[in-house]
Scaffold this motif. Structure first.
Motif, mmCIF file in Angstrom:
data_model
loop_
_atom_site.group_PDB
_atom_site.id
_atom_site.type_symbol
_atom_site.label_atom_id
_atom_site.label_comp_id
_atom_site.label_asym_id
_atom_site.label_seq_id
_atom_site.Cartn_x
_atom_site.Cartn_y
_atom_site.Cartn_z
ATOM 1 N N ASP A 131 13.703 0.190 12.607
ATOM 2 C CA ASP A 131 14.340 -0.449 13.764
ATOM 3 C C ASP A 131 14.578 -1.936 13.538
ATOM 4 O O ASP A 131 14.912 -2.668 14.457
ATOM 5 C CB ASP A 131 13.499 -0.241 15.029
ATOM 6 C CG ASP A 131 12.100 -0.862 14.921
ATOM 7 O OD1 ASP A 131 11.780 -1.437 13.852
ATOM 8 O OD2 ASP A 131 11.333 -0.763 15.889
ATOM 9 N N GLY A 132 14.366 -2.394 12.272
ATOM 10 C CA GLY A 132 14.614 -3.786 11.944
ATOM 11 C C GLY A 132 13.443 -4.711 12.181
ATOM 12 O O GLY A 132 13.557 -5.922 11.979
ATOM 13 N N VAL A 133 12.289 -4.169 12.601
ATOM 14 C CA VAL A 133 11.099 -4.982 12.890
ATOM 15 C C VAL A 133 9.924 -4.433 12.083
ATOM 16 O O VAL A 133 9.727 -3.211 12.006
ATOM 17 C CB VAL A 133 10.756 -4.954 14.391
ATOM 18 C CG1 VAL A 133 9.494 -5.773 14.672
ATOM 19 C CG2 VAL A 133 11.925 -5.494 15.207
ATOM 20 N N LYS A 134 9.140 -5.324 11.508
ATOM 21 C CA LYS A 134 7.986 -4.890 10.714
ATOM 22 C C LYS A 134 6.918 -4.256 11.604
ATOM 23 O O LYS A 134 6.581 -4.790 12.665
ATOM 24 C CB LYS A 134 7.392 -6.073 9.951
ATOM 25 C CG LYS A 134 8.280 -6.560 8.812
ATOM 26 C CD LYS A 134 7.645 -7.701 8.057
ATOM 27 C CE LYS A 134 8.543 -8.149 6.902
ATOM 28 N NZ LYS A 134 7.955 -9.300 6.174
ATOM 29 N N ASP A 135 6.406 -3.113 11.153
ATOM 30 C CA ASP A 135 5.317 -2.422 11.843
ATOM 31 C C ASP A 135 3.990 -2.772 11.185
ATOM 32 O O ASP A 135 3.950 -3.368 10.109
ATOM 33 C CB ASP A 135 5.546 -0.909 11.795
ATOM 34 C CG ASP A 135 6.931 -0.525 12.290
ATOM 35 O OD1 ASP A 135 7.291 -0.965 13.394
ATOM 36 O OD2 ASP A 135 7.648 0.204 11.563
ATOM 37 N N LEU A 136 2.903 -2.399 11.848
ATOM 38 C CA LEU A 136 1.562 -2.665 11.330
ATOM 39 C C LEU A 136 0.961 -1.350 10.838
ATOM 40 O O LEU A 136 0.643 -0.453 11.625
ATOM 41 C CB LEU A 136 0.664 -3.268 12.407
ATOM 42 C CG LEU A 136 1.035 -4.664 12.909
ATOM 43 C CD1 LEU A 136 2.005 -4.578 14.094
ATOM 44 C CD2 LEU A 136 -0.222 -5.425 13.339
ATOM 45 N N PHE A 137 0.829 -1.225 9.516
ATOM 46 C CA PHE A 137 0.206 -0.053 8.898
ATOM 47 C C PHE A 137 -1.225 -0.432 8.544
ATOM 48 O O PHE A 137 -1.458 -1.349 7.752
ATOM 49 C CB PHE A 137 0.984 0.379 7.661
ATOM 50 C CG PHE A 137 0.371 1.551 6.943
ATOM 51 C CD1 PHE A 137 0.458 2.829 7.470
ATOM 52 C CD2 PHE A 137 -0.293 1.363 5.742
ATOM 53 C CE1 PHE A 137 -0.120 3.905 6.813
ATOM 54 C CE2 PHE A 137 -0.867 2.433 5.074
ATOM 55 C CZ PHE A 137 -0.775 3.710 5.606
ATOM 56 N N ILE A 138 -2.185 0.259 9.134
ATOM 57 C CA ILE A 138 -3.602 -0.121 9.027
ATOM 58 C C ILE A 138 -4.372 0.941 8.260
ATOM 59 O O ILE A 138 -4.233 2.141 8.545
ATOM 60 C CB ILE A 138 -4.216 -0.295 10.426
ATOM 61 C CG1 ILE A 138 -3.373 -1.272 11.257
ATOM 62 C CG2 ILE A 138 -5.660 -0.766 10.334
ATOM 63 C CD1 ILE A 138 -3.594 -1.149 12.748
ATOM 64 N N SER A 139 -5.182 0.524 7.303
ATOM 65 C CA SER A 139 -6.037 1.453 6.564
ATOM 66 C C SER A 139 -7.489 0.981 6.651
ATOM 67 O O SER A 139 -7.765 -0.218 6.578
ATOM 68 C CB SER A 139 -5.603 1.548 5.099
ATOM 69 O OG SER A 139 -5.716 0.294 4.452
ATOM 70 N N VAL A 140 -8.396 1.956 6.822
ATOM 71 C CA VAL A 140 -9.829 1.661 6.890
ATOM 72 C C VAL A 140 -10.566 2.712 6.074
ATOM 73 O O VAL A 140 -10.495 3.911 6.383
ATOM 74 C CB VAL A 140 -10.354 1.694 8.349
ATOM 75 C CG1 VAL A 140 -11.836 1.332 8.374
ATOM 76 C CG2 VAL A 140 -9.548 0.755 9.235
ATOM 77 N N ALA A 141 -11.261 2.293 5.026
ATOM 78 C CA ALA A 141 -12.003 3.230 4.182
ATOM 79 C C ALA A 141 -13.212 3.772 4.944
ATOM 80 O O ALA A 141 -13.906 3.027 5.630
ATOM 81 C CB ALA A 141 -12.456 2.539 2.898
ATOM 82 N N THR A 142 -13.461 5.092 4.812
ATOM 83 C CA THR A 142 -14.598 5.706 5.508
ATOM 84 C C THR A 142 -15.907 5.538 4.742
ATOM 85 O O THR A 142 -16.977 5.618 5.332
ATOM 86 C CB THR A 142 -14.351 7.204 5.742
ATOM 87 O OG1 THR A 142 -14.284 7.870 4.460
ATOM 88 C CG2 THR A 142 -13.052 7.431 6.490
#
Length: 255
Positions: free
Chosen positions: A100-111
């Motif tokens: 959509d032309g806007v940066k999203d927030l991709f979040i990763s968290v190791a278990t």
């Protein structure tokens, strides 16, 4: 006697208050940590927001964070919070994954588990509307051992099966009692894991999607038989599976 009872009551009262005070002090010693700070435009208005990754350790000196959240502070001082599950080494990657032309927030968290798994989240704050875009579910995989030191794996999403020759493991499988002279002792399923890795990759030209990697194992967790890669693209409000690849792992190169 009345005075003694009164003194005893007063002593118990102050002892109780001391216990409450100590308990309250312990509860308030939780240390909130700022783990990272980024400055990005994640709303699409041309002005940059400040994004903090915050966490509270399980206890002093622990690397495990029992609470993790992302705090986004806009130029107008409005703030937005994204809570995620506890874990290790939370990281935010900024990519336009819904195109959509806007940066999203991709979040990763190791278990931190033995399978090397992580939890993943995807949010957008376009036009100051915080929305959970979700991430694609792992592939639905089923697998089992076959006679003559073989195994089969099926990707239910695409209705395709793969067969693997495991003769290089024959000696160990016989020792474990899984096989007897090449014949399977009892029906045994493969061990299928969720995403060990999910990350943004270019899929169509400069447009980003997600690539996932799932591991499947044999007789025990460390008995890695191979990996299944899946490539996903966000389109019409949902994730679409673009491609799958199955890779068998030689035991001598086991990870």
């Amino acid at each position: 006697m009345k005075k003694e009872a009164l003194y005893a009551f007063i002593a118990i009262f102050f002892m109780s208050m001391s216990v409450i005070t100590v308990a309250s002090a312990v509860q308030n010693t939780e240390e909130t940590m700022m783990l990272s700070k980024d400055v990005k435009d994640v709303t699409g208005d041309g002005m940059k927001e400040t994004i903090f990754v915050m966490g509270i350790p399980f206890d002093e000196g622990s690397n495990f964070l029992k609470k993790i959240w992302i705090k986004i502070v806009a130029p107008n001082k409005e703030s937005y919070t994204i809570p995620v599950e506890g874990g290790y080494e939370p990281k935010v990657t900024y990519r336009d994954l819904n195109h959509d032309g806007v940066k999203d927030l991709f979040i990763s968290v190791a278990t931190g588990g033995s399978g090397g798994l992580s939890n993943y989240y995807l949010y957008t704050l376009k036009d100051y509307q915080l929305t959970n875009l979700t991430t694609p579910s792992p592939l639905t995989l089923t697998g089992q051992f076959l006679d003559n030191y073989k195994a089969t794996l099926r990707i239910e999403n695409i209705g395709k099966s793969y067969t693997f020759d495991l003769k290089n493991r024959a000696k160990e499988y016989e020792r474990l009692g899984l096989y007897q002279n090449g014949k399977l002792n009892e029906p045994t399923e493969l061990m299928i894991l969720s995403y060990g890795l999910l990350q943004p990759v270019r899929v169509k030209g400069n447009q980003y999607g997600l690539k996932g990697v799932q591991r499947f194992s044999g007789a025990y967790n460390a008995d890695t038989l191979g990996y299944v890669d899946s490539t996903w693209f966000y389109e019409d409000g949902k994730w679409k599976l673009i491609k799958t690849t199955v890779k068998q792992t030689d035991k001598r190169k086991r990870m």
